[in-house]
Design an enzyme around this catalytic site. Structure first.
Site: not given
Ligand code: URA
Length: 436
Positions: A82, A161, A168, A183, A187
């Protein structure tokens, strides 16, 4: 317990209890707390922060707000990747097909554009027919059948999320360590991997503007990973100027297709190879990072990575004729070259400003319900430390709305800072430091 008290506690810089955090997450996910109260609490968290216990509790509550996938059937090491986001960041589009082509299963849930940064899911949807919205059974079946599936956060995975992330974006609360860490890690916990490589971007186009913040975010996520049983490696990468040369959804998709054919910009290649070498290591496919990078390069050269990408697109309903012939992607009505007004060396191309400019052309969302124009964006002809002569093209603007041309051209000329002084001619490597 009620939400007013919870908002007041965070407003007054108090530590939120596990119960308060769980109450907020459960009630907001179920639609019992309205957006305006959630926005007040998120803003209070943004301003007053959270300690590591609160961040861990928030992350776990968000992960448990929906289903938690069991990917153990793919082996004892299931690796995921990620990024904390950037401008021109098409790393996942290039990296994950390479990893899958090496026989390492890839089950990837990607985000949409957030703030001035783009999202992999939006870029994938620039291929007509490609379905990022599939159910869990089909997602797992895809990984079983062809070794890779890339989707968006559609299933009931970390739904808290999904709501908070979109909120946000609309209340200027993106750049916050507790909010970003919870966040991403919620995930990742929900999507079932037990090994994780995080690309932590730092610089003008990233949410973390300096190395100290990036290291703090990395340490926070590594700590959450330890608590949740996910071995986490953070690769901190430079995001001062955009990554690669294109910004915008189909423009980035085209660049990713070219990269998989072996035509990859050096800065993009740095990040792809570094993150990939750790993914391969975590998957148990090789401890020597240099050898891992060579394995990746070999699969680009022999076409296996590109073929895996085509297979994935086709398997999820995408029209592969667009990949075979990139000219088929719909083009913006106006492709405007922007010429340099002076000679010199490119000293700065502020990635955040480029991201915002691309958004203003329609490449990103201003409000969470906005739709995206896949064809618009910016293609950089000159990058940092390159020399430019007066009258040479700095970049091309891809625009559909004629009225935006003049303003966008002026903005682009302001974003490019050109120096008369001698600067280093070669950019440093895009990898800053790795933490584990
Ligand atoms: N990527 C994400 O999944 N969440 C964030 O808050 C920032 C980048």
């Amino acid at each position: 317990m009620n939400i007013l008290e919870i908002i007041a506690n965070k407003r007054d810089k108090k530590q939120l209890s596990k119960k308060e955090i769980e109450f907020f997450i459960n009630e907001y996910t179920n639609g019992k707390i309205p957006d305006y109260q959630a926005a007040a609490l998120v803003m209070a968290i943004y301003i007053n922060g959270m300690d590591s216990e609160e961040i861990a509790n928030l992350t776990i509550a968000m992960a448990k707000s929906g289903d938690i996938l069991d990917l153990s059937k793919f082996g004892k090491n299931v690796v995921d990747k990620h990024s904390t986001g950037g401008v021109g960041d098409k790393v996942s589009l290039v990296l994950l097909p390479i990893i899958a082509s090496l026989g390492i299963p890839v089950a990837k849930m990607s985000g949409r554009g957030l703030g001035h940064t783009g999202g992999t899911a939006d870029k994938l949807e620039s291929i007509p027919g490609y379905n990022t919205v599939i159910d869990i059974e089909k997602f797992i079946q895809n990984v079983q059948n062809i070794g890779i599936s890339m989707i968006t956060q559609t299933m009931n995975l970390a739904p808290a999320d999904k709501k908070i992330y979109a909120l946000r974006d609309t209340i200027s609360c993106v750049e916050s360590i507790p909010l970003i860490a919870s966040s991403i890690m919620s995930k990742k916990i929900a999507s079932g991997a037990n090994k994780l490589v995080l690309d932590i971007t730092v610089g003008k186009g990233a949410f973390m503007k300096n190395l100290e913040e990036a290291e703090k975010l990395s340490d926070t996520m590594i700590k959450i990973g330890k608590k949740a049983g996910i071995e986490t490696i953070c690769v901190i990468t430079d995001m001062n100027e955009p990554l690669g040369h294109s910004v915008g959804n189909s423009l980035e998709m085209i660049e990713a297709i070219e990269a998989l054919k072996g035509n990859m910009d050096e800065d993009l290649k740095d990040v792809v190879l570094e993150c990939g070498s750790y993914m391969i290591k975590l998957a148990g496919f090789g401890n020597n990072l240099e050898k891992n990078k060579n394995m990746m390069l070999e699969n680009i050269k022999n076409g296996k990575a590109y073929n895996k990408f085509v297979e994935m697109i086709s398997n999820q309903g995408g029209d592969i004729s667009y990949i075979e012939d990139i000219e088929k992607f719909e083009k913006a009505k106006y492709i405007i070259p922007v010429y340099s007004e002076k000679s010199g060396i490119i000293e700065e191309i502020d990635a955040e400003s480029i991201g915002k400019l691309a958004c203003s052309l329609g490449a990103g969302r201003m409000k969470k319900e906005d739709s995206i124009d896949f064809s618009v964006g910016i293609v950089l002809n000159k990058k940092m430390y390159e020399t430019v002569q007066k009258g040479e093209v700095l970049a091309y603007l891809h625009i559909n709305d004629e009225k935006l041309i003049e303003k966008a051209t002026k903005e682009l000329l302001e974003i490019y800072k050109i120096s008369d002084k001698l600067l280093p001619t070669k950019k440093k490597c895009n990898i800053i430091v790795t933490k584990m």
